[in-house]
Design a protein around this motif. Structure first.
Motif, mmCIF file in Angstrom:
data_model
loop_
_atom_site.group_PDB
_atom_site.id
_atom_site.type_symbol
_atom_site.label_atom_id
_atom_site.label_comp_id
_atom_site.label_asym_id
_atom_site.label_seq_id
_atom_site.Cartn_x
_atom_site.Cartn_y
_atom_site.Cartn_z
ATOM 1 N N ALA A 16 0.814 -1.221 0.000
ATOM 2 C CA ALA A 16 0.000 0.000 0.000
ATOM 3 C C ALA A 16 0.836 1.254 0.000
ATOM 4 O O ALA A 16 0.318 2.343 -0.122
ATOM 5 C CB ALA A 16 -0.914 0.002 1.226
ATOM 6 N N PRO A 18 4.194 3.828 -1.114
ATOM 7 C CA PRO A 18 5.011 4.170 -2.264
ATOM 8 C C PRO A 18 6.409 3.595 -2.146
ATOM 9 O O PRO A 18 6.786 3.075 -1.112
ATOM 10 C CB PRO A 18 5.026 5.702 -2.219
ATOM 11 N N TYR A 47 7.059 11.694 -1.634
ATOM 12 C CA TYR A 47 5.760 12.118 -2.146
ATOM 13 C C TYR A 47 5.916 13.507 -2.741
ATOM 14 O O TYR A 47 6.371 14.437 -2.061
ATOM 15 C CB TYR A 47 4.704 12.140 -1.043
ATOM 16 N N HIS A 61 0.858 4.998 4.269
ATOM 17 C CA HIS A 61 -0.338 4.747 3.467
ATOM 18 C C HIS A 61 -0.455 5.791 2.360
ATOM 19 O O HIS A 61 -0.351 6.994 2.621
ATOM 20 C CB HIS A 61 -1.592 4.795 4.341
ATOM 21 N N ARG A 62 -0.687 5.315 1.121
ATOM 22 C CA ARG A 62 -0.921 6.184 -0.027
ATOM 23 C C ARG A 62 -2.419 6.346 -0.217
ATOM 24 O O ARG A 62 -3.121 5.413 -0.597
ATOM 25 C CB ARG A 62 -0.306 5.582 -1.286
ATOM 26 N N ASP A 64 -4.089 8.083 -2.397
ATOM 27 C CA ASP A 64 -4.593 8.040 -3.765
ATOM 28 C C ASP A 64 -4.829 6.606 -4.215
ATOM 29 O O ASP A 64 -5.658 6.355 -5.092
ATOM 30 C CB ASP A 64 -3.640 8.768 -4.726
ATOM 31 N N ARG A 65 -4.135 5.652 -3.636
ATOM 32 C CA ARG A 65 -4.341 4.246 -3.955
ATOM 33 C C ARG A 65 -5.361 3.587 -3.018
ATOM 34 O O ARG A 65 -5.856 2.501 -3.317
ATOM 35 C CB ARG A 65 -3.010 3.490 -3.853
ATOM 36 N N ASP A 66 -5.611 4.216 -1.906
ATOM 37 C CA ASP A 66 -6.495 3.647 -0.884
ATOM 38 C C ASP A 66 -7.415 4.755 -0.366
ATOM 39 O O ASP A 66 -7.306 5.192 0.774
ATOM 40 C CB ASP A 66 -5.643 3.070 0.253
ATOM 41 N N ARG A 69 -9.191 4.810 3.075
ATOM 42 C CA ARG A 69 -8.374 4.721 4.275
ATOM 43 C C ARG A 69 -8.724 5.845 5.245
ATOM 44 O O ARG A 69 -8.765 7.011 4.887
ATOM 45 C CB ARG A 69 -6.891 4.801 3.906
ATOM 46 N N GLU A 172 1.594 13.119 -11.886
ATOM 47 C CA GLU A 172 0.850 12.084 -11.181
ATOM 48 C C GLU A 172 -0.611 12.105 -11.601
ATOM 49 O O GLU A 172 -1.146 13.157 -11.953
ATOM 50 C CB GLU A 172 0.963 12.287 -9.673
ATOM 51 N N PRO A 175 -6.381 11.454 -8.444
ATOM 52 C CA PRO A 175 -7.134 10.320 -7.911
ATOM 53 C C PRO A 175 -8.624 10.504 -8.111
ATOM 54 O O PRO A 175 -9.144 11.613 -8.059
ATOM 55 C CB PRO A 175 -6.766 10.333 -6.417
ATOM 56 N N HIS A 177 -12.070 9.506 -6.518
ATOM 57 C CA HIS A 177 -12.733 8.960 -5.351
ATOM 58 C C HIS A 177 -14.170 8.644 -5.738
ATOM 59 O O HIS A 177 -14.966 9.554 -6.004
ATOM 60 C CB HIS A 177 -12.714 9.963 -4.192
#
Length: 424
Positions: A16, A18, A47, A61-62, A64-66, A69, A172, A175, A177
């Motif tokens: 999870a 980077p 980051y 914890h990232r 944008d991927r989670d 969270r 990048e 994200p 959501h």
């Protein structure tokens, strides 16, 4: 419950997080602010244009991927990215420890080249707030850093100061959501009569959850609930609040919700929480908490004459060393909130804070009470509180603890409440 793991030893965390590069492989230029021994040789996480050392035992914890969270400030972790609008948070998180949230600022669509000094984080002014936060704006790196701390402010400062500006950051993706469409503000289907919204008290079903839900989620839940709690501030407020601002408050009020503004400040000195008040200065800390709570309420557009509840979690009221400082603290809280033209309220366990307040003499008692008794019974008037304590229209009962509910296609972890009390 998730368990913290040392970065580099947990495959779950690595999946999870980077890419992490060893600090020894890309040493930062020596400066007057070299990292302390505890951070020397620790891996860095990158980051945008910032590289942050990861203290031993911290999660990464990232967001944008989670995006679901929950950004929790009661766990040692580094969160990278913007919190999602509907995080999967517990119903209640109280307390703070050392944690870091790094959020993007500015345009993320192009590759950037940075010309600032790499050791800029060691020199930029840090802004410390009353609620155990340290803010470090770094527009040079395209980020805003917010740190929280419990008992070890210096450890957080050391981590922030040991960060470094990178030479560049790649473009990048923005994200996405996945949330329902925002509510239509012109839809008046559930809007109550104006007189009901202006009445100082409300009755009905209420819920509370750690982070203010997305507006679309609030709209989805409107037919199931009349009242919602919001955690407006405090040094022990455990969750990030990416949605909560004055516009959010106005919008949910237009939906017909009544609100329970709650301030989560320092806890009893003999409780299990890291953030607690000094029993030798209980009255002073209660007064200062009241002033900050009023500032936070005003910033959210909550007007004078409305209630603010202090969240005082359970403590051992059998001990004078616990009970007496809490009563001094809450006495000062109630006095100062009332002096500033708001209505003082208190949330606590029926077995400790609420009964202690009810029995106490020679103190200023709150005008409203919100008591926790997880018996599963929504009845708000029973023989556990004296009949003349906070009656009528001055009680809220939290009768069920954290659990998941689904309404309108949206699932949230909440506590359940019966309301016949003061609200906004």
């Amino acid at each position: 419950m998730r368990h913290a793991a040392v970065l580099g030893l947990s495959l779950t965390v690595l999946a999870a997080a980077p890419v992490v590069t060893a600090a020894a492989g890309t040493p930062a230029p020596r400066s007057a602010a070299d990292p302390p021994a505890a951070l020397s040789g620790r891996p860095f996480v990158a980051y945008r244009g910032l590289r942050i050392p990861v203290p031993a035992g911290w999660e990464v914890h990232r967001l944008d991927r989670d995006p679901t969270r929950c950004v929790r400030f009661d766990r040692r972790a580094i969160y990278l990215g913007r919190p999602g609008p509907q995080a999967d948070c517990p119903a209640r998180v109280v307390d703070r420890t050392e944690a870091v949230l790094v959020e993007p600022v500015g345009d993320a669509s192009a590759r950037r080249r940075l010309w600032a000094r790499p050791d800029l984080p060691a020199r930029v002014p840090l802004r410390t707030t009353a609620d155990h936060r340290i803010e470090m704006p770094l527009p040079e790196a395209g980020v805003r850093v917010t740190g929280t701390y419990g008992a070890d402010e210096q450890a957080l400062r050391d981590t922030l100061r040991a960060s470094r500006i990178a030479g560049a950051w790649p473009a990048e993706p923005v994200p996405r959501h996945g949330t329902p469409d925002a509510p239509d503000e012109d839809d008046e289907e559930d809007t109550p009569e104006e007189a009901d919204m202006n009445r100082p008290w409300a009755t009905g079903k209420g819920f509370d959850t750690c982070a203010a839900p997305a507006l679309a989620s609030m709209a989805a839940w409107r037919k199931a609930y009349d009242v919602a709690n919001i955690y407006i501030g405090g040094a022990a407020r455990g969750c990030a609040q990416p949605n909560l601002d004055a516009a959010w408050v106005r919008t949910v009020r237009k939906m017909g919700y009544r609100l329970i503004p709650t301030y989560v400040g320092p806890q009893s000195p003999c409780s299990r929480y890291r953030v607690h008040f000094d029993p030798k200065d209980a009255a002073g800390e209660g007064t200062r908490a009241a002033r900050d709570a009023v500032r936070q309420a005003d910033a959210l557009g909550i007007p004078e004459g409305k209630p603010i509840y202090y969240d005082m979690e359970a403590y051992d009221s059998r001990k004078d060393s616990c009970r007496k400082p809490v009563l001094r603290f809450l006495d000062a809280w109630s006095r100062e909130v009332a002096r500033l033209d708001y209505v003082p309220g208190v949330y606590s366990s029926i077995a400790s804070g609420v009964r202690d307040l009810g029995k106490a003499g020679d103190i200023t008692k709150p005008d409203a009470i919100w008591f926790a008794r997880w018996d599963g019974e929504p009845t708000i008037y029973d023989d556990l509180l004296e009949e003349d304590w906070w009656h009528p229209h001055r009680r809220i009962k939290q009768y069920r603890g954290g659990h998941r509910e689904r309404h309108g296609g949206v699932t949230i972890n909440v506590d359940s409440n019966t309301v016949d009390g003061r609200v906004y």
